[in-house]
Design a protein around this motif. Structure first.
Motif, mmCIF file in Angstrom:
data_model
loop_
_atom_site.group_PDB
_atom_site.id
_atom_site.type_symbol
_atom_site.label_atom_id
_atom_site.label_comp_id
_atom_site.label_asym_id
_atom_site.label_seq_id
_atom_site.Cartn_x
_atom_site.Cartn_y
_atom_site.Cartn_z
ATOM 1 N N LEU A 86 28.584 35.791 37.492
ATOM 2 C CA LEU A 86 29.361 35.494 36.429
ATOM 3 C C LEU A 86 30.147 35.884 35.190
ATOM 4 N N PRO A 87 31.226 35.916 35.590
ATOM 5 C CA PRO A 87 31.851 36.887 34.221
ATOM 6 C C PRO A 87 32.229 36.172 33.011
ATOM 7 N N VAL A 88 31.971 37.160 32.189
ATOM 8 C CA VAL A 88 31.754 36.568 31.017
ATOM 9 C C VAL A 88 33.128 36.607 29.735
ATOM 10 N N ARG A 89 34.076 37.754 30.750
ATOM 11 C CA ARG A 89 35.550 37.742 30.153
ATOM 12 C C ARG A 89 36.124 38.538 31.263
ATOM 13 N N GLY A 90 36.949 38.689 31.401
ATOM 14 C CA GLY A 90 37.663 39.465 32.497
ATOM 15 C C GLY A 90 38.016 38.714 34.259
ATOM 16 N N GLU A 91 39.012 39.298 35.106
ATOM 17 C CA GLU A 91 38.804 38.594 35.576
ATOM 18 C C GLU A 91 38.778 40.255 37.364
ATOM 19 N N LEU A 92 37.762 40.033 37.976
ATOM 20 C CA LEU A 92 37.521 40.651 39.586
ATOM 21 C C LEU A 92 37.734 40.112 40.175
ATOM 22 N N GLN A 93 38.396 41.179 41.438
ATOM 23 C CA GLN A 93 37.929 40.604 42.682
ATOM 24 C C GLN A 93 36.649 41.195 43.948
ATOM 25 N N LEU A 94 36.133 39.390 44.617
ATOM 26 C CA LEU A 94 34.897 40.486 44.972
ATOM 27 C C LEU A 94 34.878 40.117 46.597
ATOM 28 N N GLU A 95 34.921 41.628 47.298
ATOM 29 C CA GLU A 95 35.195 40.522 48.691
ATOM 30 C C GLU A 95 33.086 41.045 49.681
ATOM 31 N N VAL A 96 33.196 39.423 49.463
ATOM 32 C CA VAL A 96 31.585 39.439 49.680
ATOM 33 C C VAL A 96 31.645 39.244 51.529
ATOM 34 N N ALA A 97 30.693 39.904 52.321
ATOM 35 C CA ALA A 97 30.102 38.918 53.632
ATOM 36 C C ALA A 97 32.039 38.664 54.347
#
Length: 233
Positions: A27-38
């Protein structure tokens, strides 16, 4: 692990491929991320989090300074129907009340077990189930013709009722939420692919490249070319 554990975590570098025998809420609190799942890629920001099921391979890459609430949850805490649902639909549209809680965490710290609260919003029988299903449909095809009438029909309510539901759950009108999903998809494509910026804009549902440029600059202060330059190496 017999109960959930929660902690704040920052990702200064790619995590590499990970896999564990417990479920995990991101759960992002701040910032942005890329996630690869399955094998499926998603973009995490203030409006979208994710659920990683037990034994699912996943990899995280940061795009800027970030902080996430990570909730590690033994699979036994979730019933089979909920676990199956979250496994098939890992992207979580974050309600306004949850976003407000997350914003206060760096100062207040993490207290209590957030899992009941998360299930209240994201379980298939939770309070937000109908809107979550609509948000998942928009996330899967953000360039679609997402009019209020179409969205209301999918939820089974009138247009005015849909506005009220979105205002209560997300603090946004439905068209604003759909626009955010469209821009999120375009940002992800700019980072992951090599397609021309104009092609990405049209595929995302923008009338022309300049419309994407205006939307991205309004949110991030960057042009599409500048955003693409942040592509993780």
């Amino acid at each position: 692990m017999h109960a959930s554990t929660s902690h704040l975590r920052s990702y200064p570098a790619p995590t590499g491929l990970e896999r564990h025998d417990y479920a995990q809420w991101v759960l992002p609190v701040r910032g942005e991320l890329q996630l690869e799942v399955a094998g499926a890629a998603g973009h995490l920001d203030r409006l979208q989090g994710a659920f990683v099921a037990p034994a699912q391979a996943h990899d995280m890459q940061a795009l800027d300074e970030n902080c996430c609430l990570i909730v590690d949850c033994p699979a036994g805490l979730l019933d089979d129907a909920t676990l199956d649902h979250l496994c098939r639909h890992p992207w979580l549209s974050l309600p306004a009340a949850l976003r407000q809680r997350l914003q206060g965490l760096p100062e207040r710290g993490v207290h209590g077990d957030p899992v009941p609260y998360l299930l209240y919003h994201f379980a298939p029988a939770g309070s937000g189930a109908r809107l979550q299903a609509l948000c998942l449909a928009i996330t899967a095809a953000p360039c679609g013709d997402w009019t209020v009438a179409r969205m209301a029909a999918l939820v089974g309510v009138s247009g005015s009722r849909l506005h009220a539901l979105f205002a209560r759950e997300f603090g946004l009108p439905p068209l604003a939420w759909a626009s955010a999903a469209r821009l999120r998809w375009a940002k992800q494509q700019l980072l992951e692919g090599r397609a021309a910026i104009g092609d990405i804009a049209l595929r995302a549902g923008y009338s022309e490249q300049s419309a994407l440029t205006r939307a991205l600059r309004r949110e991030t202060g960057l042009t599409p070319r500048q955003w693409r330059a942040r592509r993780p190496q």
